[in-house]
Design an enzyme around this catalytic site. Structure first.
Site, mmCIF file in Angstrom:
data_model
loop_
_atom_site.group_PDB
_atom_site.id
_atom_site.type_symbol
_atom_site.label_atom_id
_atom_site.label_comp_id
_atom_site.label_asym_id
_atom_site.label_seq_id
_atom_site.Cartn_x
_atom_site.Cartn_y
_atom_site.Cartn_z
ATOM 1 N N HIS A 224 5.117 -5.892 11.545
ATOM 2 C CA HIS A 224 3.869 -5.282 12.001
ATOM 3 C C HIS A 224 3.091 -6.336 12.776
ATOM 4 O O HIS A 224 2.944 -7.469 12.321
ATOM 5 C CB HIS A 224 3.077 -4.786 10.788
ATOM 6 N N TYR A 255 -6.351 -1.610 14.426
ATOM 7 C CA TYR A 255 -7.481 -2.000 13.575
ATOM 8 C C TYR A 255 -7.946 -3.393 13.988
ATOM 9 O O TYR A 255 -7.215 -4.158 14.637
ATOM 10 C CB TYR A 255 -7.102 -1.946 12.092
ATOM 11 N N ASP A 541 5.067 20.584 -16.834
ATOM 12 C CA ASP A 541 5.228 21.872 -17.499
ATOM 13 C C ASP A 541 6.623 22.363 -17.172
ATOM 14 O O ASP A 541 7.091 22.262 -16.038
ATOM 15 C CB ASP A 541 4.143 22.869 -17.101
#
Length: 812
Positions: A224, A255, A541
């Site tokens: 990256h 960013y 469940d």
């Protein structure tokens, strides 16, 4: 207590956090080894840019990040903080991204993290470097900020060391020792370290270390790009490391963060650059930072062009340095936490970024010391969640690379993963393609959402079109299929649901111990029951069908159920559990005319008396042997019909020929979900998870407190009278206002809870949303509203089930 002997492999942000958290709980016989120097070990932690954004569609991931922020804010080294809480700002430069910021604001609000939507002017005030003309709006999270990873490692090492934890730098792990299926220690280049528990926190080297214990980790290190500008003239004289919020421009995969008078720029928009863990050098071989690769300037060209447009001040600067830093990616983007299924005592805490590091440290410490994690719901992070095909190297590489590409993409809740597809297909797949099935994916299975062949059914029916976001991966055919199911009969492909076989002379006693319900009943009984954790939280469940004296079939939710049951098998070999899903298939035949379809084809009595509700029998449907269970998750008369995979298409053809003259159809998952919500049936992993107990979730009827002991019984008895929140049914009158799940629910101006499942109810003519809310708000008629993007959706609490509360259609 000193606790067992624990060896933690890796002293980065995760290993250091775990050592700190576990020693704080009294386990001090702990040794942490790392091949590199301390505290900058040479792994991903040593070069991580440190941006902590808490916004995440996963409640668990947000909570892990929130704890990380809280903990790192309390740490310092030599008077310097380990976290710079400058806030986090995400900006939108296109309408779709602005809408996405509203959705992200909804997540944060739902998960209890303070956040605020900003105007373009407010964005520019918060971050003056922004090109105001390009910004349409922003999302501010005041508690976000910069984690200083290496100081954070050092601070946690110091705390753990003070409690007696040993840290051994420059110790390369050469092998994980084991005997008779249990870990016994770690061999390093400095000798043996005996251990009762080994935890792999080795980051990008994790697959290599796990492989020493015979464990395959679905993890790929990918490079990256992170670049640093030279001095930015506008920032000249900035003496503090960071004064502006960390900034994210997800529409361009970018960013930004401050570093005095310079900027750090992270970029995800380049081509995926995977690296095999076996090709990553050791610290000694690399002579420093093996997690850092050479910067490929050509891959960064678009990022720099966009940066100079969004942040015009950078036009006066240049990129002075950069790296291709390795980070870990997984097939679903979540961490890998938990114990090996094959080697007892070998645990992993992998694919964890700085953002979630301290939270993962706490979660793992609780899990190890207490036997369960009480602070976080970890079902999305459990390393044993994957199906066997999801561990194949080809699959892992393809999905990990795709997750890198999509890390900042706008992803719809129903959006299927990409290549490789298809992977798993039911025996009906060819027939479904002929009918124009629109396929989504579930656990690798191609599962029809609707069938284009049913398009003529839409004419003359009331099927409202939802809003644009809800209308993606939707068709009006969904509504028609749901209505026809209620009117005549429909066939549903239920093959994707996991099926387990439990057999042996100890099977009945074993399942009695595992389940909340009584399953040691007559042959032919089917029981809806729960698996609980030791703290009384719901692990799953399931349905348990007794098909023989020593033979049971379980309808499960996924691989974690198989893992849980396998871990609790008696040591005497009297019980065996196996996954029979791949070799079997299932058709749900449901609707008021279901018996008219099935009975003429069958050699057994399928009348109401011949096979009662929640009973099972073996029979033949035409020439196909089936196991028929009389239960239905759409709230209509019918059966789940199971057979072997080789006979699946024959069963499909036999039933379809008989159903056609009666107006019967095949229907998809879209209709199924609408029908099951009208009936109030819960979906594990969405409506209820490990953090909920049966009484809160509305499935307390599945608990038989008068039966003998079962896992979680004692803890559940302590919870029974303290229900403070409930899974609550809401209805929405506006037919366009269909929400998708994870939206905040408001009581006036107060955030009261969040939506789990939602759909439009085509029988009742209303939108349906289930939500976790304070118990006092669960009074039918209570008016609430749901935050949906930038809209307010009016909702009201309703009595459940919404459809056929007397159960006359199911029991007919």
């Amino acid at each position: 207590m000193a606790g067992p002997r624990v060896v933690i492999i890796g002293a980065g942000v995760v290993g250091a956090a775990l050592a700190d958290e576990i020693s704080a709980r009294g386990w001090t016989e702990v040794t942490v080894v790392d091949q590199g120097p301390l505290p900058a070990t040479g792994g991903s932690s040593s070069h991580a840019p440190g941006l902590v954004f808490q916004a995440n569609p996963s409640k668990t991931m947000t909570e892990l990040a929130r704890y990380t922020v809280e903990k790192l804010c309390s740490l310092e080294v030599a008077g310097e903080p380990c976290f710079l809480q400058v806030g986090g700002l995400e900006v939108a430069t296109a309408p779709d991204r602005l809408a996405e910021l509203h959705r992200r604001h909804g997540w944060l609000t739902a998960w209890g993290v303070e956040a605020r939507l900003l105007t373009p002017e407010e964005c520019a005030e918060r971050h003056p470097l922004l090109n105001r003309a390009r910004v349409l709006g922003g999302l501010l999270v005041p508690t976000d900020g910069l984690a200083k990873a290496v100081p954070a490692v050092e601070a946690q090492i110091r705390r753990a060391t003070a409690r007696g934890v040993r840290f051994l730098a420059r110790h390369e792990v050469l092998d994980v020792r084991q005997s008779e299926g249990r870990v016994t220690g770690v061999r390093t280049d400095h000798g043996e370290l005996p251990a009762d528990i080994v935890v792999c926190c080795a980051g990008i080297w994790g697959p290599r270390i796990a492989g020493m214990a015979g464990m395959r980790l679905p993890l790929t290190p990918l490079a990256h790009q992170l670049a640093w500008t030279g001095p930015v003239p506008t920032l000249a004289g900035q003496t503090e490391e960071a004064v502006r919020p960390i900034l994210r421009h997800q529409g361009a995969d970018l960013y930004y963060r401050d570093r005095f008078d310079r900027l750090g720029i992270g970029y995800y928009g380049h081509r995926p650059m995977p690296v095999s863990p076996d090709d990553i050098l050791s610290v000694d071989e690399a002579g420093g930072m093996p997690s850092v690769l050479a910067f490929t300037e050509e891959d960064f060209a678009d990022a720099w062009t966009e940066t100079r447009s969004l942040l015009p001040a950078t036009q006066e600067a240049k990129v002075e340095e950069g790296i291709n830093g390795l980070f870990s990616f997984t097939p679903d983007g979540n961490p890998l936490l938990g114990e090996s299924p094959d080697v007892a005592g070998f645990w992993v805490a992998e694919a964890v970024w700085v953002t979630h590091s301290a939270g993962v440290g706490r979660a793992m410490a609780e899990w190890l010391v207490d036997g369960y994690c009480s602070s976080f719901d970890l079902h999305e992070c459990d390393v044993n969640r994957f199906e066997p095909h999801q561990l194949a190297p080809e699959y892992v590489l393809a999905r990990d690379c795709r997750n890198f590409v999509e890390v900042y993409d706008i992803l719809h809740p129903l959006q299927p993963a990409g290549e490789p597809r298809p992977i798993r297909t039911s025996p009906f797949h060819g027939r479904q393609e002929e009918l124009g099935a629109f396929f989504l994916e579930a656990n690798g299975w191609e599962r029809p959402q609707w069938y284009e062949a049913n398009a003529p059914l839409v004419a003359g029916r009331s099927v409202p079109t939802p809003n644009d976001w809800a209308a993606r991966y939707w068709s009006p055919i969904v509504g028609a299929e749901a209505q026809v199911t209620r009117e005549t009969v429909a066939m549903y492909d239920m093959t994707a649901l996991k099926r387990l076989e439990v057999r042996g002379p100890g099977a009945a006693a074993f399942l009695q111990r595992m389940c909340t319900g009584k399953v040691d009943k007559s042959v032919g009984s089917v029981t809806y029951t729960l698996l609980l954790d030791h703290d009384g939280g719901i692990r799953s469940d399931i349905t348990v069908a007794r098909l023989g004296r020593d033979l049971f079939q379980i309808g499960a939710n996924g691989n974690l159920d198989l893992d849980w049951l396998t871990r609790h098998l008696p040591a005497d070999g009297t019980v065996q559990v196996r996954d029979i899903t791949p070799g079997t298939c299932c058709i749900g035949l449901w609707g008021p005319l279901a018996r008219e379809v099935l009975q003429p084809l069958a050699d057994e009595d399928f009348s109401a008396a011949g096979l009662k509700y929640f009973r099972a029998k073996r029979a033949h449907v035409g020439s196909v042997p089936v196991t028929a269970m009389r239960l239905s998750y759409v709230g209509e008369l019918g059966w789940e019909l199971y057979t072997t995979a080789d006979l699946g298409r024959k069963l499909w053809d036999t039933l379809r020929r008989a159903a056609g003259p009666l107006g019967g159809i095949v229907a998809g998952r879209g209709a199924f979900n609408s029908l099951r919500l009208e009936k109030g049936y819960r979906s594990f992993g969405t409506d209820m998870t490990y953090e909920h107990d049966p009484y809160e979730a509305g499935v307390g009827f599945a608990v038989k407190p008068d039966k003998e002991d079962f896992i979680g019984k004692a803890a559940l008895e302590r919870r029974r009278d303290g229900v403070r929140r409930k899974l609550t049914c809401l209805t929405v009158d506006d037919p366009r206002a269909v929400v998708m799940g994870k939206e905040p629910v408001y009581d006036g101006d107060r955030v009261a809870g969040y939506v789990t499942s939602a759909a439009y109810g085509y029988t009742i003519g209303k939108g349906i949303a289930y939500a976790w809310l304070p118990a006092e708000l669960g009074v039918p008629g209570t008016a609430l509203h749901i935050g949906y993007f930038d809209q307010t959706v009016e909702a009201v609490v309703a009595e459940e089930p919404l459809f056929d509360p007397a159960m006359t259609r199911l029991r007919g």
